[in-house]
Write a protein that holds these residues in place. Structure first.
Motif, PDB file in Angstrom:
ATOM      1  N   LYS A 175      -8.935 -30.572  11.707  1.00 61.09           N
ATOM      2  CA  LYS A 175      -9.258 -30.698  10.285  1.00 61.09           C
ATOM      3  C   LYS A 175      -8.001 -30.642   9.406  1.00 61.09           C
ATOM      4  O   LYS A 175      -7.874 -31.381   8.446  1.00 61.09           O
ATOM      5  N   ILE A 176      -7.057 -29.761   9.750  1.00 62.71           N
ATOM      6  CA  ILE A 176      -5.836 -29.633   8.951  1.00 62.71           C
ATOM      7  C   ILE A 176      -5.038 -30.933   8.969  1.00 62.71           C
ATOM      8  O   ILE A 176      -4.470 -31.323   7.955  1.00 62.71           O
ATOM      9  N   LEU A 186      -5.527 -33.614   6.230  1.00 64.55           N
ATOM     10  CA  LEU A 186      -5.144 -33.375   4.840  1.00 64.55           C
ATOM     11  C   LEU A 186      -4.027 -34.294   4.356  1.00 64.55           C
ATOM     12  O   LEU A 186      -3.812 -34.424   3.168  1.00 64.55           O
ATOM     13  N   ALA A 218     -10.555 -25.436  12.320  1.00 60.72           N
ATOM     14  CA  ALA A 218      -9.514 -25.981  11.444  1.00 60.72           C
ATOM     15  C   ALA A 218      -8.517 -26.827  12.220  1.00 60.72           C
ATOM     16  O   ALA A 218      -7.896 -27.723  11.662  1.00 60.72           O
ATOM     17  N   ARG A 245      -3.259 -20.868   4.328  1.00 62.88           N
ATOM     18  CA  ARG A 245      -4.016 -21.821   3.527  1.00 62.88           C
ATOM     19  C   ARG A 245      -3.156 -23.066   3.388  1.00 62.88           C
ATOM     20  O   ARG A 245      -2.021 -23.011   2.947  1.00 62.88           O
ATOM     21  N   VAL A 246      -3.736 -24.201   3.791  1.00 63.95           N
ATOM     22  CA  VAL A 246      -3.086 -25.499   3.617  1.00 63.95           C
ATOM     23  C   VAL A 246      -4.038 -26.316   2.768  1.00 63.95           C
ATOM     24  O   VAL A 246      -5.096 -26.749   3.240  1.00 63.95           O
ATOM     25  N   THR A 283       3.749 -27.822   2.508  1.00 61.84           N
ATOM     26  CA  THR A 283       3.354 -26.469   2.897  1.00 61.84           C
ATOM     27  C   THR A 283       4.315 -25.907   3.940  1.00 61.84           C
ATOM     28  O   THR A 283       4.733 -24.751   3.856  1.00 61.84           O
ATOM     29  N   ILE A 326       0.950 -31.331   4.102  1.00 64.48           N
ATOM     30  CA  ILE A 326       1.356 -30.521   5.253  1.00 64.48           C
ATOM     31  C   ILE A 326       2.865 -30.294   5.236  1.00 64.48           C
ATOM     32  O   ILE A 326       3.336 -29.170   5.434  1.00 64.48           O
ATOM     33  N   VAL A 346      -7.964 -25.854   2.976  1.00 64.30           N
ATOM     34  CA  VAL A 346      -8.344 -25.292   4.268  1.00 64.30           C
ATOM     35  C   VAL A 346      -7.617 -23.970   4.498  1.00 64.30           C
ATOM     36  O   VAL A 346      -6.398 -23.897   4.439  1.00 64.30           O
ATOM     37  N   LYS A 347      -8.397 -22.923   4.761  1.00 64.40           N
ATOM     38  CA  LYS A 347      -7.842 -21.623   5.126  1.00 64.40           C
ATOM     39  C   LYS A 347      -8.275 -21.340   6.555  1.00 64.40           C
ATOM     40  O   LYS A 347      -9.451 -21.469   6.882  1.00 64.40           O
ATOM     41  N   ALA A 348      -7.295 -20.989   7.383  1.00 61.73           N
ATOM     42  CA  ALA A 348      -7.615 -20.765   8.788  1.00 61.73           C
ATOM     43  C   ALA A 348      -6.771 -19.647   9.364  1.00 61.73           C
ATOM     44  O   ALA A 348      -5.647 -19.413   8.931  1.00 61.73           O
ATOM     45  N   ILE A 373       0.337 -31.052  14.691  1.00 60.06           N
ATOM     46  CA  ILE A 373      -0.921 -30.410  14.313  1.00 60.06           C
ATOM     47  C   ILE A 373      -2.060 -31.377  14.574  1.00 60.06           C
ATOM     48  O   ILE A 373      -1.871 -32.594  14.600  1.00 60.06           O
TER      49      ILE A 373
END
Length: 172
Positions: free
Chosen positions: A116-117, A120, A85, A51-52, A128, A125, A55-57, A113
């Motif tokens: 979608k992530i 953020l 994601a 989970r970031v 995290t 990021i 968003v959970k992927a 990356i």
């Protein structure tokens, strides 16, 4: 994204190197690791759920070890896809240096990356990523380093399994 750091581990360089190549140790240490499977001496497949922010992927990917220099270190690189994601790819140079009876594990990570992530924002990021790295090395040190002696070890394991609500209830 670039990240450098080091961790002192209370174990010999040979023990640390062996643990870094042990899929069971890695499975326990990688945050959100659902599975990891060694496909050759230098390749592994892994599935990780993270989970970031909102968003959970689940990421599925391949990890490759190169520049092997036992017990001094290696280069690890990987690439994973999280479906809608996004994706992640990157690598790390890991160098193990003796520090008395312990080992200093030094790492330099680069990662990219997308999807979608990536939307953020870099602060979320980066934060995290640093937390995940900290969680990995904390757990790795616990597993590879010496185990606590005496009656404190079982109590610590019970407290960890209860979670924060159980520990709060017990402290009242």
């Amino acid at each position: 994204m670039e990240m450098n750091g080091s961790q002192r581990i209370e174990a010999s360089r040979e023990q640390v190197y062996a643990a870094l190549n042990d899929v069971e140790v890695l499975r326990q240490c990688i945050p959100g690791c659902d599975s990891i499977e060694k496909t050759s001496d230098t390749e592994m497949n892994a599935k990780v759920t993270l989970r970031v922010g909102p968003v959970k992927a689940s990421f599925t990917g391949k990890v490759t070890l190169s520049d092997l220099d036992p017990p001094n270190g290696y280069t690890i690189s990987g690439e994973g896809s999280g479906g809608m994601a996004g994706f992640a790819k990157g690598g790390a140079r890991v160098v193990l240096v003796p520090d008395g009876e312990a080992t200093m594990l030094n790492y330099a990570v680069s990662a990219e990356i997308g999807g979608k992530i990536a939307q953020l924002g870099s602060r979320l990021i980066d934060g995290t990523a640093k937390k995940l790295a900290g969680d990995f090395f904390s757990k790795f040190s616990q597993i590879v380093g010496p185990q606590p002696a005496g009656d404190d070890a079982p109590a610590a394991e019970v407290a960890e399994k209860k979670g924060w609500v159980g520990r709060l209830r017990d402290s009242l």
